[in-house]
Design an enzyme around this catalytic site. Sequence first.
Site, PDB file in Angstrom:
ATOM      1  N   LYS A  50      -5.483 -10.824  -4.664  1.00 51.38           N
ATOM      2  CA  LYS A  50      -4.634  -9.708  -4.420  1.00 51.38           C
ATOM      3  C   LYS A  50      -3.250 -10.072  -3.931  1.00 51.38           C
ATOM      4  CE  LYS A  50      -8.563  -6.592  -3.276  1.00 51.38           C
ATOM      5  NZ  LYS A  50      -8.696  -5.418  -2.397  1.00 51.38           N
TER       6      LYS A  50
ATOM      7  N   ASP B 130      -6.305   0.334  -2.026  1.00 50.06           N
ATOM      8  CA  ASP B 130      -7.278   0.401  -0.906  1.00 50.06           C
ATOM      9  C   ASP B 130      -7.013   1.382   0.179  1.00 50.06           C
ATOM     10  OD1 ASP B 130      -8.790  -1.486  -2.139  1.00 50.06           O
ATOM     11  OD2 ASP B 130      -7.760  -3.142  -1.260  1.00 50.06           O
TER      12      ASP B 130
END
Length: 319
Positions: A91, A127
């Site tokens: 990420k 997220d």
Amino acid sequence: MNPQTKAVYDIEDLRRWNETTAGLEPPVRLGVFGDPVAHSRSPQMMGAALVALGISARYVRLHVGPADFPEALRMLPSLGFIGVNITIPHKQAALGLVDSADDHARAMGAVNTVLVDGGALRGSSTDGPGLVRAIREEFRLDLRDLRVLVLGAGGGAGRSISVQCAMEHCARLVLVNRSRDKAEALASDLAPYFRSERLEGPVDRLRVVPWDFAALHRELADIDLIIHTTPLGMNRGDPSPLPESALSPFHVVYDTVYAVEQTPLLAAAAAVGARGANGLSMLLHQGALSFERWFGRSAPLDAMRAGLRSTSSERPPGV
Ligand code: NAP
């Protein structure tokens, strides 16, 4: 014979993509990059969404190590991908590899969703926004009204969640991590969100607290929402990260672990009469936001929820 989809594709498959996926119907257009990635539930959830909306595309697992990740990402436009999700450990690296990134991704220092836009890769992070939706759905609460304690603030999920709480201007944010230095570093990054002209009361709005029972016990008197972001609870026999005696009925407990329905922390919360929920709703909503980014339309939440609850051997068609 219609060729079978593989459970996991690798870098060699990507290098020979036309050959590897020749004849696959529907074609692979989406996936998740990770290392490891074999246990990702995203294909179940996204596959169910694609089937529900009649979209002729397949979502697959892509197992690529850090050394091959930049090459793999750059291949996507020429391979006909609509987009991908990015998971552990890529990420942070993805943020430096995309052509542009949205505000959330820059603030989180991480990208979990990539949209292929012609030849360009557009990164975003869903997220944190997924957590906001999850907290609203589970408890009918908004982060901005809450005094939040993040247990595990030094990890990737803990960081994203803490940044989101700061961006939402939550009433108070307390960071706790086993390695305290990581929580301290995060607190200095987040300090600008908590500067205000107002005179603050006796309780600091942003604080780092050591992971020890006495300190946590004191702190929890001024906390509404506890968000747990360590892996404790994923394996049978794991202890609860907080004992029952640290919890009160007024606490709301969100455990990002979703491997089991009731984690040890959620069992402790239930035992004292506190409300609690596991991380499945965050997984669902971050995925729904990725889907919206790729297709510019609302995601079919009910189908995705059902897909997530199915076991991997019951994968819907198109996955
Ligand atoms: P990560 O980056 O490896 O971070 C792990 C965190 O847990 C660190 O803060 C680490 O502390 C702490 N930790 C690990 N073992 C511990 C232990 N035995 N006792 C106390 N603290 C411990 O992992 P991540 O990507 O943030 O993921 C963490 C968990 O979040 C996952 O296991 C998953 O269950 C959950 N998660 C859920 C979602 C969702 O959508 N629901 C999304 C992402 C992650 P140190 O800094 O001291 O090492």
